[in-house]
Write an enzyme that holds these catalytic residues in place. Structure first.
Site, short mmCIF file in Angstrom:
data_model
loop_
_atom_site.label_atom_id
_atom_site.label_comp_id
_atom_site.label_asym_id
_atom_site.label_seq_id
_atom_site.Cartn_x
_atom_site.Cartn_y
_atom_site.Cartn_z
N SER A 275 0.83 -1.19 0.00
CA SER A 275 0.00 0.00 0.00
C SER A 275 0.87 1.25 0.00
CB SER A 275 -0.90 0.00 1.23
OG SER A 275 -0.11 0.18 2.39
N LYS A 276 0.23 2.36 -0.22
CA LYS A 276 0.94 3.63 -0.24
C LYS A 276 1.67 3.88 1.08
CE LYS A 276 0.17 8.61 -0.64
NZ LYS A 276 0.92 8.86 0.60
#
Length: 516
Positions: A275-276
């Site tokens: 994920s970011k």
RNA sequence: GGUCCAUUCGUCUAGUGGCUAGGACGUCAGGUUUUCAUCCUGUUAACAGGGGUUCGAUUCCCCUAUGGACUACCA
């Protein structure tokens, strides 16, 4: 090679046309997992002389993000992925944006209703939400399936005159797929093999929303069919809806394409998919390009990765050629790529290996290329240096860096005299006689006309030998006053590059600061 | 919770019914470098567990564990 893969290979060679699509939603920046999906589609298409299509799946207007479409296309372009058919490229199967195909889908939804494989449902989202939370409290999962649909408000449970009246009154409705109650569905995935799912675990998925737009499932199947997609290569998150998709093809009476579900990209540490947040936390990009809107995010391009290195790294995350080759150009990837060598399990992303790839590609650049790239970096900092001098400089430091921007850290002392001197080095190297030796060296250098690296080195070494001095005692303090620390390339290369005047100035400065 | 998918060194992975289970990144140690880095050489470390099948299983089957995805009028 498994038997299935073998049959699959025979099959694709017998097919007229390979047509694959990358079908992202324009809901934000493209994640590197998405880029990899696009890349595998592209490699597969080119390997089989096929067509790579970009289709924008923007049926969810609420989640549409301005700029995302352009971002996706720019990302692919940066990676060297060339779109054959798409919203800008055109093609014979357009439009390539689902919002522009809106009129198409309704007809197909109606076809399913006429056939009895779909029905109108009038339950409001609020009603369904209530039912969901109630069964959750009771410890059950709510599924809108063959059993519960009899009790809810739809064209299956209601009397015909009743639901027709609702329709005529303009009451909001959705169209749901009428999933059979108890049937084993068998289907194949190129990567996973044979899969069986019983329809009793599936629900009556919404195909057509009350806002007049189709959901992913309907639009996707209709478009893939209409666009004559031969192979659907997509992320593993779609595997659970594959039975539904097979059912839809069956209901329409269409031949399904071949499916390949790619394993996911996982976070470097711990659990879960990339994920970011992982990127922010561990200092590496999760997106190909910088995303300037909303919550900003770093990109590989801006971090200084070469697209070739990025693509190479990504290609090998979940696929390998079965040989020990690791460095691949796009052409080589196309040549070597086969779907049956894509792995089944998720891959952890390793930022260290990503850097290593860039290091490899940087080493293969010529000094001229690097000098040009580094000159851009220097310009932004207000330095204007002759390109020939930069080529020499870059040649001295390139092997120590993985990114062009790192050259500065390795070469700052070429441009500016040290402001401070490493205390550790002073403590270790600066002796009683250091100042005297440096002063002697200073006057020796001043007399040298040939200030090339070889020229100065010859004279200085001869002088050291003649006087019987200790080489280390001189060279280490010499480096200290020139560089300010114990680092950098060959000292004679450095002084040759900065020139005699600057060399003498730095010795004088060092002497006045350290030598007192 | 339910459904589906997966499981070889820390990471990416190769591989086979019988191998000293191979490579790369990383780690560590030497060497080169008068410095630092690079580089070179070497080192390190894995078949999730338990049952079968078999003369023999890392490999085939089953179970368990673990991980993941999905379970929206999102894709």
């Amino acid at each position: 090679m498994s038997i299935f893969a073998h049959i699959f290979n025979l099959f694709i060679h017998s097919m007229a046309q390979v047509r694959v699509r990358f079908a992202p939603s324009p809901t934000g920046p493209l994640h590197i997992g998405g880029v990899r999906t696009a890349l595998y589609n592209y490699l597969f298409a080119k390997k089989n002389n096929g067509t790579f299509i970009l289709r924008i799946e923007d049926t969810d207007q609420a989640r549409f993000v301005e700029g995302a479409e352009e971002y996706i296309m720019e990302s692919l372009k940066w990676c060297g992925i060339i779109i054959d058919e798409g919203i800008n490229e055109g093609g014979n199967y357009g439009p390539y944006r689902q919002i522009d195909r809106k009129e198409i889908y309704r007809k197909y939804a109606d076809m399913l209703i006429d056939k009895g494989d779909a029905y109108y449902a009038f339950d409001t989202p609020e009603q369904l939400e209530t039912l969901r939370s109630e069964s959750e409290k009771a410890g059950n999962t709510f599924i809108y399936n063959a059993i519960v649909r009899e009790k809810l408000s739809n064209s299956v449970s209601l009397q015909e005159n009743l639901w027709k009246e609702k329709l005529e009154k303009g009451e909001p409705y959705v169209i749901r797929y009428k999933m059979p109650h108890n049937e084993d569905i068998h289907f194949e995935d190129i990567i996973r093999g044979h899969i069986v799912v019983n329809t009793r675990t599936l629900d009556d998925k919404i195909l057509f929303k009350s806002d007049g737009m189709p959901t992913y499932h309907l639009a996707n199947i209709v478009d893939d069919h209409l666009m004559e997609i031969s192979h659907v290569i997509r992320g593993e998150e779609w595997l659970p809806s594959l039975p539904l998709h097979f059912m839809l093809y069956r209901s329409f009476g269409w031949d399904p394409p071949l499916f390949a579900h790619l394993p996911l990209l996982l976070k470097p540490d711990g659990k879960g998919k990339l994920s970011k947040r992982d990127g922010d936390k561990m200092g590496f990009p999760v997106f190909p390009l910088f995303w300037p809107y909303g919550e900003t995010a770093k990109g590989y391009r801006e971090e200084g990765y070469y697209p070739e290195a990025f693509v190479n790294m990504l290609a090998l995350l979940g696929w390998n050629p079965g040989t020990e080759q690791e460095i691949f150009s796009m052409e080589e990837l196309i040549e070597a790529f086969t779907i049956d060598r894509v792995g089944k399990s998720g891959s952890r992303f390793d930022p260290e290996k990503a850097k290593w790839f860039n290091h490899q590609y940087l080493q293969n650049r010529t000094n001229t290329q690097l000098a040009l790239e580094f000159r851009e970096f220097l310009r932004a900092r207000g330095y204007h240096v002759d390109i020939v001098d930069l080529e020499t400089l870059v040649g001295l430091v390139k092997e120590r860096v993985s990114f062009v921007k790192d050259i500065w850290e390795q070469a700052d002392f070429f441009f500016q005299a040290p402001e401070t001197y490493d205390q550790e080095v002073i403590k270790k190297r600066w002796k009683e006689n250091s100042a005297a030796l440096l002063l002697e060296l200073r006057f020796l250098l001043e007399k040298i006309n040939d200030f090339s690296a070889a020229g100065t080195e010859t004279v200085v070494k001869a002088w050291i030998g003649e006087k019987g001095y200790n080489t280390g005692a001189i060279m280490n303090v010499f480096r200290l006053v020139i560089v300010g620390a114990s680092r950098g390339p060959h000292i004679f290369d450095i002084i040759s590059w900065i020139g005699k005047q600057e060399t003498l100035k730095r010795i004088d400065k060092g002497l006045s600061i350290i030598g007192k």
